[in-house]
Each structure stands twice: as C-alpha cells, then as structure tokens.
Design a protein around this motif. Sequence first.
Motif, PDB file in Angstrom:
ATOM      1  N   VAL A   1       4.313   8.767  -8.356  1.00  0.00           N
ATOM      2  CA  VAL A   1       4.094   7.410  -7.851  1.00  0.00           C
ATOM      3  C   VAL A   1       4.167   6.421  -9.014  1.00  0.00           C
ATOM      4  O   VAL A   1       3.360   6.466  -9.934  1.00  0.00           O
ATOM      5  CB  VAL A   1       2.744   7.280  -7.121  1.00  0.00           C
ATOM      6  CG1 VAL A   1       2.514   5.849  -6.656  1.00  0.00           C
ATOM      7  CG2 VAL A   1       2.688   8.244  -5.935  1.00  0.00           C
TER       8      VAL A   1
ATOM      9  N   GLN B   1       3.626  14.796  -1.351  1.00  0.00           N
ATOM     10  CA  GLN B   1       3.417  13.439  -0.855  1.00  0.00           C
ATOM     11  C   GLN B   1       2.632  13.519   0.444  1.00  0.00           C
ATOM     12  O   GLN B   1       3.166  13.878   1.483  1.00  0.00           O
ATOM     13  CB  GLN B   1       4.757  12.714  -0.672  1.00  0.00           C
ATOM     14  CG  GLN B   1       5.539  12.564  -1.947  1.00  0.00           C
ATOM     15  CD  GLN B   1       4.749  11.867  -3.034  1.00  0.00           C
ATOM     16  OE1 GLN B   1       4.023  10.914  -2.788  1.00  0.00           O
ATOM     17  NE2 GLN B   1       4.870  12.364  -4.265  1.00  0.00           N
TER      18      GLN B   1
ATOM     19  N   PHE C   1       5.849   7.341   2.321  1.00  0.00           N
ATOM     20  CA  PHE C   1       6.221   6.785   1.027  1.00  0.00           C
ATOM     21  C   PHE C   1       7.636   6.237   1.061  1.00  0.00           C
ATOM     22  O   PHE C   1       8.388   6.475   2.002  1.00  0.00           O
ATOM     23  CB  PHE C   1       6.098   7.850  -0.068  1.00  0.00           C
ATOM     24  CG  PHE C   1       7.061   9.012   0.094  1.00  0.00           C
ATOM     25  CD1 PHE C   1       8.246   9.064  -0.639  1.00  0.00           C
ATOM     26  CD2 PHE C   1       6.794  10.053   0.967  1.00  0.00           C
ATOM     27  CE1 PHE C   1       9.129  10.123  -0.496  1.00  0.00           C
ATOM     28  CE2 PHE C   1       7.672  11.121   1.119  1.00  0.00           C
ATOM     29  CZ  PHE C   1       8.843  11.153   0.387  1.00  0.00           C
TER      30      PHE C   1
ATOM     31  N   GLU D   1       0.799  -1.221   0.000  1.00  0.00           N
ATOM     32  CA  GLU D   1       0.000   0.000   0.000  1.00  0.00           C
ATOM     33  C   GLU D   1       0.836   1.279   0.000  1.00  0.00           C
ATOM     34  O   GLU D   1       0.303   2.368  -0.161  1.00  0.00           O
ATOM     35  CB  GLU D   1      -0.905   0.013   1.241  1.00  0.00           C
ATOM     36  CG  GLU D   1      -1.860  -1.167   1.314  1.00  0.00           C
ATOM     37  CD  GLU D   1      -2.888  -1.150   0.203  1.00  0.00           C
ATOM     38  OE1 GLU D   1      -3.391  -0.066  -0.136  1.00  0.00           O
ATOM     39  OE2 GLU D   1      -3.159  -2.238  -0.348  1.00  0.00           O
ATOM     40  N   THR D   2       2.142   1.163   0.184  1.00  0.00           N
ATOM     41  CA  THR D   2       3.003   2.339   0.299  1.00  0.00           C
ATOM     42  C   THR D   2       3.384   2.859  -1.081  1.00  0.00           C
ATOM     43  O   THR D   2       3.896   2.105  -1.904  1.00  0.00           O
ATOM     44  CB  THR D   2       4.287   1.995   1.085  1.00  0.00           C
ATOM     45  OG1 THR D   2       3.917   1.455   2.355  1.00  0.00           O
ATOM     46  CG2 THR D   2       5.164   3.220   1.288  1.00  0.00           C
ATOM     47  N   PRO D   3       3.165   4.161  -1.342  1.00  0.00           N
ATOM     48  CA  PRO D   3       3.570   4.704  -2.635  1.00  0.00           C
ATOM     49  C   PRO D   3       5.092   4.595  -2.819  1.00  0.00           C
ATOM     50  O   PRO D   3       5.858   4.916  -1.914  1.00  0.00           O
ATOM     51  CB  PRO D   3       3.149   6.171  -2.558  1.00  0.00           C
ATOM     52  CG  PRO D   3       2.126   6.232  -1.475  1.00  0.00           C
ATOM     53  CD  PRO D   3       2.495   5.157  -0.505  1.00  0.00           C
ATOM     54  N   TYR D   4       5.498   4.128  -3.987  1.00  0.00           N
ATOM     55  CA  TYR D   4       6.907   4.085  -4.388  1.00  0.00           C
ATOM     56  C   TYR D   4       7.087   5.272  -5.325  1.00  0.00           C
ATOM     57  O   TYR D   4       6.594   5.287  -6.448  1.00  0.00           O
ATOM     58  CB  TYR D   4       7.220   2.766  -5.083  1.00  0.00           C
ATOM     59  CG  TYR D   4       8.649   2.642  -5.571  1.00  0.00           C
ATOM     60  CD1 TYR D   4       9.699   2.525  -4.674  1.00  0.00           C
ATOM     61  CD2 TYR D   4       8.934   2.625  -6.928  1.00  0.00           C
ATOM     62  CE1 TYR D   4      11.014   2.399  -5.118  1.00  0.00           C
ATOM     63  CE2 TYR D   4      10.238   2.495  -7.385  1.00  0.00           C
ATOM     64  CZ  TYR D   4      11.272   2.381  -6.475  1.00  0.00           C
ATOM     65  OH  TYR D   4      12.573   2.259  -6.921  1.00  0.00           O
TER      66      TYR D   4
ATOM     67  N   THR E   1       4.352   2.902  -8.423  1.00  0.00           N
ATOM     68  CA  THR E   1       3.551   1.751  -7.998  1.00  0.00           C
ATOM     69  C   THR E   1       3.381   1.843  -6.491  1.00  0.00           C
ATOM     70  O   THR E   1       3.870   2.790  -5.858  1.00  0.00           O
ATOM     71  CB  THR E   1       4.239   0.412  -8.403  1.00  0.00           C
ATOM     72  OG1 THR E   1       3.360  -0.678  -8.101  1.00  0.00           O
ATOM     73  CG2 THR E   1       5.559   0.220  -7.684  1.00  0.00           C
ATOM     74  N   HIS E   2       2.716   0.883  -5.916  1.00  0.00           N
ATOM     75  CA  HIS E   2       2.594   0.771  -4.464  1.00  0.00           C
ATOM     76  C   HIS E   2       3.287  -0.517  -4.050  1.00  0.00           C
ATOM     77  O   HIS E   2       3.120  -1.545  -4.701  1.00  0.00           O
ATOM     78  CB  HIS E   2       1.129   0.777  -4.033  1.00  0.00           C
ATOM     79  CG  HIS E   2       0.497   2.121  -4.192  1.00  0.00           C
ATOM     80  ND1 HIS E   2       0.037   2.590  -5.405  1.00  0.00           N
ATOM     81  CD2 HIS E   2       0.276   3.102  -3.303  1.00  0.00           C
ATOM     82  CE1 HIS E   2      -0.445   3.800  -5.246  1.00  0.00           C
ATOM     83  NE2 HIS E   2      -0.316   4.151  -3.974  1.00  0.00           N
TER      84      HIS E   2
END
Length: 192
Positions: free
Chosen positions: A52, A81, A85, A39-42, A54-55
């Motif tokens: 972003v 952000q 992240f 679930e964490t934004p990359y 991906t997650h």
Amino acid sequence: MNGIEWGEYKWQRYTLPEIFEMTNTKSIAQENITFGSGETPYVTAAATNNGVLTHISCPDEWLEKGHCIMIGGKTLTFTYQEKDFCSNDSHNIALYVRDKKMETKACFMFLIAALRASLNNRYSWGSSISMKKIRQEYFFLPVTNGKINITLMENFIAELEAERIAELEAYLQAAGLANTRLTDGEAALLSG
C-alpha cells in the motif's frame, strides 16, 4: 510427481488455476492519483507496507475486490489484500481462492508462503510473471485423505504468530520496554 511426503504430512501438487480464479488488475498510474484523497488502498508491487503506497478516492470502475492475494507481476511480490483496493499496474495479478473455506487471513498467509517457495526461483525483474505463465505454474499444499488440510494451514500460521509475539514480548521485557505506552500522537501516526 503429484504428491510428496514431507515430515508427517503429505503434500499435493496443484496448478494455480485449480486453487485460484486469477485476473490482471486494472491500472491507475501514480501521476493520476491524489495521495491521501480517500480510504481505498492504492496497492503497488512494493514489498513494504503490504504494497500500500497511499489511500485514495478510487472510482468504482478501477476497484479490485479484496480478500485476495496480489502478485506484483514485475517484482514477484506477494501481498494479502483484505479490503477492496486499486492497483497501479495491469501487470499485477489478483488471486481469488475458489474454495471459500480458504478465505481466511491465516490461509492467505499460508498460500503466500507456498507460492513464494514455489515461484521465487523462477521469476525476477528480467523474467516477470504473466497471466499466461502463471496458468502453467504449480505449488504444493498439505492434504489429508485427498483434501486440502485447511486446519493444518491455519494452525501453522497461528503457531508462527504466537512464536513471533512471544519473541517480541521477550525483547520488550529485556529492553525495559514491556510497559511502554504510545502517546496519542504516536498512535495517531501509526493509524495513518
């Protein structure tokens, strides 16, 4: 020159360290992530999709705190952000506002516009920004009675958003799409 009059407002010059706490982000190379694994934004220095890519499932030791502006150090992209992240590059810089009253989405959008206006003409791929360089940089913010006018910043962004929504609604009306609804599949696709 520390201040200028522009229109009906006074603008004060600030160095970035006066407004922000700044840190280089940690770096998780793209080959070390699993796309869609969490679930964490990359976040990358890309100008699209708010940076972003991906997650992912991000280990705590690589997590960056949200509510900041991230500058893509090599590309000079600016993104807000909101959530915690992970970053792809240690050349990226996270800016955290010192004054917690400025920690609103509207203020962040205004700050990004002010930073972009000040820094865009000085940095590029061949002359990327760094922590050392950014500490020397300055930009202008609106002031009233010697204090940053946060209300003006928020109202300015609210007016811009209202204008864009009105333009979109007029376009949808003219195109005959005003009452169009997304299918469940389209909504699911947009929500990720």
